[in-house]
Design a protein around this motif. Structure first.
Motif, PDB file in Angstrom:
ATOM      1  N   THR A 193       0.817  -1.215   0.000  1.00 50.12           N
ATOM      2  CA  THR A 193       0.000   0.000   0.000  1.00 50.12           C
ATOM      3  C   THR A 193       0.848   1.261   0.000  1.00 50.12           C
ATOM      4  O   THR A 193       0.699   2.138   0.837  1.00 50.12           O
ATOM      5  CB  THR A 193      -0.963   0.029   1.207  1.00 50.12           C
ATOM      6  OG1 THR A 193      -0.234   0.129   2.418  1.00 50.12           O
ATOM      7  CG2 THR A 193      -1.841  -1.208   1.212  1.00 50.12           C
ATOM      8  N   LEU A 195       2.657   4.721  -1.837  1.00 47.88           N
ATOM      9  CA  LEU A 195       2.532   5.785  -2.826  1.00 47.88           C
ATOM     10  C   LEU A 195       3.909   6.374  -3.084  1.00 47.88           C
ATOM     11  O   LEU A 195       4.591   6.792  -2.188  1.00 47.88           O
ATOM     12  CB  LEU A 195       1.606   6.892  -2.302  1.00 47.88           C
ATOM     13  CG  LEU A 195       0.217   6.477  -1.887  1.00 47.88           C
ATOM     14  CD1 LEU A 195      -0.474   7.633  -1.207  1.00 47.88           C
ATOM     15  CD2 LEU A 195      -0.579   6.022  -3.087  1.00 47.88           C
ATOM     16  N   ALA A 199      -1.518   8.134  -5.872  1.00 46.78           N
ATOM     17  CA  ALA A 199      -2.108   6.909  -5.330  1.00 46.78           C
ATOM     18  C   ALA A 199      -3.075   6.293  -6.325  1.00 46.78           C
ATOM     19  O   ALA A 199      -3.708   6.989  -7.108  1.00 46.78           O
ATOM     20  CB  ALA A 199      -2.844   7.228  -4.038  1.00 46.78           C
ATOM     21  N   ARG A 207      -3.958  -0.495  -1.959  1.00 45.32           N
ATOM     22  CA  ARG A 207      -3.470   0.755  -2.522  1.00 45.32           C
ATOM     23  C   ARG A 207      -1.993   0.653  -2.874  1.00 45.32           C
ATOM     24  O   ARG A 207      -1.208   0.080  -2.128  1.00 45.32           O
ATOM     25  CB  ARG A 207      -3.700   1.895  -1.521  1.00 45.32           C
ATOM     26  CG  ARG A 207      -3.326   3.266  -2.042  1.00 45.32           C
ATOM     27  CD  ARG A 207      -3.595   4.324  -0.996  1.00 45.32           C
ATOM     28  NE  ARG A 207      -2.869   4.060   0.237  1.00 45.32           N
ATOM     29  CZ  ARG A 207      -2.612   4.995   1.163  1.00 45.32           C
ATOM     30  NH1 ARG A 207      -3.046   6.226   0.986  1.00 45.32           N
ATOM     31  NH2 ARG A 207      -1.956   4.689   2.258  1.00 45.32           N
ATOM     32  N   CYS A 208      -1.599   1.211  -4.000  1.00 37.89           N
ATOM     33  CA  CYS A 208      -0.197   1.313  -4.405  1.00 37.89           C
ATOM     34  C   CYS A 208       0.027   2.686  -5.021  1.00 37.89           C
ATOM     35  O   CYS A 208      -0.774   3.598  -4.819  1.00 37.89           O
ATOM     36  CB  CYS A 208       0.164   0.202  -5.402  1.00 37.89           C
ATOM     37  SG  CYS A 208       1.150  -1.143  -4.694  1.00 37.89           S
ATOM     38  N   SER A 209       1.125   2.830  -5.765  1.00 38.05           N
ATOM     39  CA  SER A 209       1.448   4.131  -6.323  1.00 38.05           C
ATOM     40  C   SER A 209       1.965   4.016  -7.743  1.00 38.05           C
ATOM     41  O   SER A 209       2.501   2.986  -8.144  1.00 38.05           O
ATOM     42  CB  SER A 209       2.500   4.827  -5.469  1.00 38.05           C
ATOM     43  OG  SER A 209       3.671   4.078  -5.464  1.00 38.05           O
ATOM     44  N   SER A 234      -8.073   7.139  -6.091  1.00 40.61           N
ATOM     45  CA  SER A 234      -8.544   7.027  -4.708  1.00 40.61           C
ATOM     46  C   SER A 234     -10.019   7.358  -4.595  1.00 40.61           C
ATOM     47  O   SER A 234     -10.712   6.852  -3.695  1.00 40.61           O
ATOM     48  CB  SER A 234      -7.733   7.959  -3.805  1.00 40.61           C
ATOM     49  OG  SER A 234      -6.371   7.603  -3.807  1.00 40.61           O
ATOM     50  N   SER A 295       4.819   8.406  -0.224  1.00 42.33           N
ATOM     51  CA  SER A 295       3.811   9.168   0.514  1.00 42.33           C
ATOM     52  C   SER A 295       3.944   9.062   2.025  1.00 42.33           C
ATOM     53  O   SER A 295       3.501   9.933   2.749  1.00 42.33           O
ATOM     54  CB  SER A 295       2.412   8.717   0.098  1.00 42.33           C
ATOM     55  OG  SER A 295       2.191   7.374   0.461  1.00 42.33           O
TER      56      SER A 295
END
Length: 379
Positions: A193, A195, A199, A207-209, A234, A295
């Motif tokens: 997850t 970023l 995102a 979640r990844c980036s 997002s 992030s």
């Protein structure tokens, strides 16, 4: 010979001291300069000179790799950032190395010999059999790579696997002087997850980036999703889907093809401090300065420790990663690695944190581009 003369001239005119002024002082984004000052202790002129010399070194290394052939034994930039060392097994090539502006090192093992040993490990089952002797200590081979400065294959292992690592080195034909086993405290993990750029959500859940934009979508880490997985913003707007993904195995990379109308930018998200431009993807050498954006911890910098490392995650081994001493934490995975404005790769995983320091690996972006036939979007 004309190229050698040109490289010699270039080495002379490039700043060899960090304090030397350069004409490219405005080429590095202020956020990159701030991170290099914090992590490497360099002011704006010093940071600009360091990046310029790092990129020059990459060109010289490729030139000497070609001319030295089987005698090439690797190259690295010294810790002071001003000296490019090129190792060869044939002393007769020392003058050619010097003429190119580098410092020659005469060593016993060619790069190809050590790399072949590493590739042999890649093709072996390296899992350690459980015995009573290893029950008391944690076991595992964390990573292995060619350390060009030491002219050895380095195997990183937990305390309970030191003897196993030594046995593996012997199995691939290395004697004691050709390898080193380093004890580490923990196995690497993927940083889920994460970023690095903007995102995105995988299957509207994890979640990844975004790593870097390409002309038909963007690239990211392979452990983020599999082929067919959906990608959304997002807020839930459709971005596209995973066209291809590799993890674990030969890479930790993925390509997400975006839907029509998606704006693809040649910048890295600076998270409130301006966007960071991408102008190319010239790969940095061992010892080069490098930065990462994510992030969770923002922008952090350090240096490249080794190229072509094999890393053992819980999901399996991944080959061909670059090891750095840049810190990262969960939430930073998939983020963009870059030297100056040159894209380097996407964050894969590692160990440690940004309070005490750590080791982070990235998937080189040029392998992603070539594997999938992609073109990097530039600022």
């Amino acid at each position: 010979m004309e190229l050698i003369k040109f490289l010699t001239f270039l080495a002379a005119v490039l700043p060899v001291a960090y304090g030397a002024p350069t004409q490219a002082s405005s080429n590095l984004h202020p956020k990159i300069l701030a991170a290099m000052k914090r992590d490497l202790g360099l002011d704006a002129e010093q940071a600009t000179a360091r990046v310029a010399r790092d990129l020059w070194a990459s060109d010289v290394i490729e030139q000497l790799r070609t001319t030295a052939g089987s005698s090439f034994a690797g190259a690295w930039i010294a810790e002071d950032g001003t000296t490019l060392n090129v190792a060869v097994t044939d002393e007769a090539l020392a003058a050619e190395v010097s003429a190119a502006g580098a410092t020659p090192a005469i060593v016993a093992n060619s790069f190809s010999k050590l790399e072949d040993a590493k590739l042999a490990l890649d093709n072996m089952d390296i899992e350690q059999p459980k015995t009573l002797a290893t029950d008391a200590a944690e076991t595992g081979i964390a990573a292995y790579y060619v350390d060009v400065a030491a002219n050895k294959l380095v195997i990183e292992a937990l305390a309970g696997s030191v003897a196993h690592a030594e046995a593996l080195a012997a199995q691939v034909g290395l004697v004691a002087s050709e390898f080193e086993v380093k004890t580490v405290d923990a196995m690497p993990t993927t940083l889920a997850t994460v970023l690095g750029g903007d995102a995105y959500l995988i299957n509207r859940a994890s979640r990844c980036s975004v790593g870097f934009s390409v002309t038909t979508g963007f690239v990211s880490a392979g452990h983020c999703g599999t082929a067919g997985s959906t990608a959304t913003t997002s807020s839930g707007a459709s971005l596209g889907s995973f066209s291809a993904s590799v993890f674990p195995g030969s890479a930790d990379m993925s390509y997400i093809r975006t839907v029509s109308g998606t704006t693809l930018s040649g910048y890295i998200d600076g998270y409130g401090s301006g966007n960071l431009p991408v102008s190319g993807s010239t790969a940095s050498a061992t010892g080069a300065s490098i930065c990462r954006s994510g992030s969770t911890t923002g922008v952090h910098c350090g240096t490249v420790r080794s190229l072509g490392a094999t890393v053992t995650y819980a999901e399996g081994r991944v080959t061909g990663l670059t090891q750095t001493n840049v810190c990262a934490e969960p939430g930073d995975s998939g983020g963009s690695f870059y030297t100056g404005a040159q894209a380097q790769g996407v964050t894969s995983g590692g160990s440690g944190n940004c309070a005490s320091g750590g080791i982070t690996y990235f998937q080189p972006v040029n392998e992603i581009l070539s594997s999938y036939g992609l073109t990097l979007v530039r600022a």
